[in-house]
Design an enzyme around this catalytic site. Structure first.
Site, PDB file in Angstrom:
ATOM      1  N   ASP A  66       1.836  25.983  23.727  1.00  0.00           N
ATOM      2  CA  ASP A  66       2.747  26.454  22.569  1.00  0.00           C
ATOM      3  C   ASP A  66       1.882  26.854  21.603  1.00  0.00           C
ATOM      4  OD1 ASP A  66       4.714  25.883  24.131  1.00  0.00           O
ATOM      5  OD2 ASP A  66       4.638  23.647  23.379  1.00  0.00           O
ATOM      6  N   ASP A  72       5.197  22.036   8.590  1.00  0.00           N
ATOM      7  CA  ASP A  72       6.443  22.067   7.665  1.00  0.00           C
ATOM      8  C   ASP A  72       7.497  22.698   8.454  1.00  0.00           C
ATOM      9  OD1 ASP A  72       4.952  24.028   6.855  1.00  0.00           O
ATOM     10  OD2 ASP A  72       4.987  23.474   4.676  1.00  0.00           O
ATOM     11  N   GLU A  95      15.006  22.883   2.459  1.00  0.00           N
ATOM     12  CA  GLU A  95      14.131  23.649   1.374  1.00  0.00           C
ATOM     13  C   GLU A  95      13.344  24.788   1.778  1.00  0.00           C
ATOM     14  OE1 GLU A  95      11.310  21.191  -1.045  1.00  0.00           O
ATOM     15  OE2 GLU A  95      10.152  22.622  -0.663  1.00  0.00           O
ATOM     16  N   GLU A  96      13.043  24.830   3.153  1.00  0.00           N
ATOM     17  CA  GLU A  96      12.426  25.625   3.899  1.00  0.00           C
ATOM     18  C   GLU A  96      13.333  26.920   4.199  1.00  0.00           C
ATOM     19  OE1 GLU A  96       8.923  25.933   4.915  1.00  0.00           O
ATOM     20  OE2 GLU A  96       8.734  24.268   3.857  1.00  0.00           O
ATOM     21  N   ASP A 117      14.589  17.983   2.365  1.00  0.00           N
ATOM     22  CA  ASP A 117      13.177  18.655   2.168  1.00  0.00           C
ATOM     23  C   ASP A 117      12.339  18.161   3.169  1.00  0.00           C
ATOM     24  OD1 ASP A 117      10.804  19.242   1.505  1.00  0.00           O
ATOM     25  OD2 ASP A 117      10.684  18.733  -0.538  1.00  0.00           O
ATOM     26  N   LEU A 119       9.524  18.466   4.725  1.00  0.00           N
ATOM     27  CA  LEU A 119       8.046  18.000   4.668  1.00  0.00           C
ATOM     28  C   LEU A 119       7.595  17.977   3.052  1.00  0.00           C
ATOM     29  CD1 LEU A 119       6.657  16.382   6.737  1.00  0.00           C
ATOM     30  CD2 LEU A 119       5.299  18.514   7.141  1.00  0.00           C
ATOM     31  N   ASP A 120       7.780  17.147   2.344  1.00  0.00           N
ATOM     32  CA  ASP A 120       7.454  17.312   0.928  1.00  0.00           C
ATOM     33  C   ASP A 120       6.108  16.774   0.901  1.00  0.00           C
ATOM     34  OD1 ASP A 120       8.316  17.414  -1.912  1.00  0.00           O
ATOM     35  OD2 ASP A 120       7.360  15.391  -1.706  1.00  0.00           O
ATOM     36  N   GLU A 281      15.555  17.545  -3.455  1.00  0.00           N
ATOM     37  CA  GLU A 281      14.258  16.330  -4.127  1.00  0.00           C
ATOM     38  C   GLU A 281      14.939  15.661  -5.370  1.00  0.00           C
ATOM     39  OE1 GLU A 281      11.643  19.590  -4.900  1.00  0.00           O
ATOM     40  OE2 GLU A 281      10.439  19.181  -3.528  1.00  0.00           O
TER      41      GLU A 281
HETATM   42  P1  AHM Z   1       6.767  21.130  -1.950  1.00  0.00           P
HETATM   43  O1  AHM Z   1       8.069  20.700  -1.682  1.00  0.00           O
HETATM   44  O2  AHM Z   1       6.479  22.514  -1.809  1.00  0.00           O
HETATM   45  O3  AHM Z   1       5.669  20.307  -1.126  1.00  0.00           O
HETATM   46  O4  AHM Z   1       6.340  20.973  -3.414  1.00  0.00           O
HETATM   47  C1  AHM Z   1       6.688  19.814  -4.187  1.00  0.00           C
HETATM   48  C2  AHM Z   1       5.659  19.015  -4.388  1.00  0.00           C
HETATM   49  C3  AHM Z   1       6.046  17.481  -4.795  1.00  0.00           C
HETATM   50  O5  AHM Z   1       5.763  16.791  -3.663  1.00  0.00           O
HETATM   51  C4  AHM Z   1       4.910  17.045  -5.807  1.00  0.00           C
HETATM   52  O6  AHM Z   1       5.438  16.160  -6.617  1.00  0.00           O
HETATM   53  C5  AHM Z   1       4.707  18.506  -6.417  1.00  0.00           C
HETATM   54  O7  AHM Z   1       5.180  19.479  -5.448  1.00  0.00           O
HETATM   55  C6  AHM Z   1       3.372  18.655  -6.987  1.00  0.00           C
HETATM   56  O8  AHM Z   1       3.262  19.670  -7.907  1.00  0.00           O
HETATM   57  P2  AHM Z   1       1.885  20.255  -8.638  1.00  0.00           P
HETATM   58  O9  AHM Z   1       0.939  20.560  -7.415  1.00  0.00           O
HETATM   59  O10 AHM Z   1       2.262  21.253  -9.430  1.00  0.00           O
HETATM   60  O11 AHM Z   1       1.626  18.957  -9.468  1.00  0.00           O
HETATM   61 MG    MG Z   2       9.201  19.443  -1.678  1.00  0.00          MG
END
Ligand code: AHM
Ligand code: MG
Length: 337
Positions: A66, A72, A95-96, A117, A119-120, A281
């Site tokens: 694969d 994410d 979110e994606e 979300d 994979l935050d 979030e």
């Molecule tokens: P993402 O959802 O694209 O991963 O972005 C969210 C993330 C959060 O986990 C985190 O608090 C923040 O972006 C950090 O942002 P920065 O790098 O501007 O401090």
């Molecule tokens: Mg996020």
């Protein structure tokens, strides 16, 4: 028999919650159980993250042939697929993905909506820093048929449950259905989440602040004054605070939930609405922090009262211990006075 070992699995905990509501159909419990399965599948991949390049070929194919997908994207698809066939949901939003995620036509439609979300903090994966997934669950507002935007664009106080997972030094699943905030740690040897943090409460005030201070030249004066205040030396009131910023919201949030303190992503000259999204979030974590005794604000309004007008709408976020968030609001209100 020893009563020091507490063996409460996430499944048992969900069932007990259901029994507390005699009219419950089991629908909601089924939804949460499916979520736990999705999370375990993501954990399995995330824990191999560093191996993908070793196991994959130069053409980015893994041992089964694969294509190696971005994690994410994998997490996003895994949640969607694990949740689409249970008959619990009428729609999802992630979110994606730009638009609403419909339930495929051949599957039953349910009465809940899942926003997530997948994979935050995913930009941290390569450095082996903790990342996570965030979930919010609402009851639909439209009467029947496929879910609509209206079902998703609800204020956070209408959530019936919220949850998050951290894939870190251990994997933890935290959830709240409005009756306490409970944390479960994954025992990888048996693949079960076991109750490890029952009825979590966050301290009324902490000694930690978490913010990307690299943006400080773009902050307004109220925000700058607040951070200077936190750094001020006044031992009896706990100042100076310690600065802790992982850059992974779930990980920063979880630490502050346990130890007390405040996480902030304010608006600034380049982020006029902050960076974090209301639906995926801010609202789920606000639901959890309020049920743990804390507070979440956009600087002046309660996060849970915000009604998003679009799926990906952002908000400034101040979240954590009640006293700390109130103090931030006070400084922001005063501005440069
Ligand atoms: P993402 O959802 O694209 O991963 O972005 C969210 C993330 C959060 O986990 C985190 O608090 C923040 O972006 C950090 O942002 P920065 O790098 O501007 O401090
Ligand atoms: Mg996020």
């Amino acid at each position: 028999m020893s009563d020091t070992i507490q063996l409460m699995t996430l499944g048992h905990h969900i069932e007990e919650g259901e029994r507390a509501h005699p009219g419950a159909t089991g629908d909601f419990s089924g939804l949460l159980s499916n979520l736990a399965i999705a999370v375990k599948l993501i954990w399995r991949e995330v824990s191999k993250a560093g191996l993908l390049d070793i196991l994959g070929t130069t053409q980015k194919e893994n041992s089964s042939g694969d294509k190696v997908r971005k994690l994410d994207e994998f997490a996003d698809e895994t949640i969607y697929k694990a949740m689409q066939r249970g008959g619990h949901l009428c729609a999802m939003a992630s979110e994606e993905n730009e638009g609403l995620l419909a339930i495929p036509p051949n599957y039953p439609i349910g009465k809940y909506v899942l926003v997530y979300d997948p994979l935050d903090g995913s930009s941290n994966i390569d450095a082996n820093v903790s990342i996570g997934s965030i979930f919010g669950i609402y009851r639909r507002v439209t009467p029947a048929g496929p879910g609509t935007l209206q079902d998703c664009l609800q204020p956070g106080y209408k959530q019936v449950a919220a949850a998050y997972t951290i894939y870190g030094s251990s994997t933890i699943f935290v959830y709240c259905t409005g009756n306490g905030v409970h944390g479960f740690t994954l025992d990888p040897s048996v693949g079960e989440f076991l109750l490890s943090h029952e009825n979590m409460r966050t301290p009324r005030q902490g000694r930690i602040y978490s913010v990307n201070e690299g943006n400080s030249s773009k902050w307004n004066e109220g925000m700058r004054n607040y951070i200077e205040f936190l750094k001020g030396d006044d031992e009896p009131t706990g100042r100076p605070y310690s600065s802790r910023y992982i850059g992974s919201l779930v990980a920063d949030f979880h630490r502050n939930l346990l130890y007390g303190g405040i996480f902030m992503y304010p608006s600034d000259a380049t982020h006029p609405y902050g960076k974090l999204r209301i639906l995926y979030e801010a609202s789920p974590l606000a639901f959890i922090i309020e049920h743990a005794g804390g507070r979440a604000s956009d600087g002046s309004r309660r996060i849970l009262d915000l009604v998003p007008s679009s799926l990906h709408q952002k908000t400034p976020l101040f979240i954590g211990s009640e006293e700390d968030v109130r103090k931030a609001e006070e400084f922001l209100r005063k501005g440069g006075d």
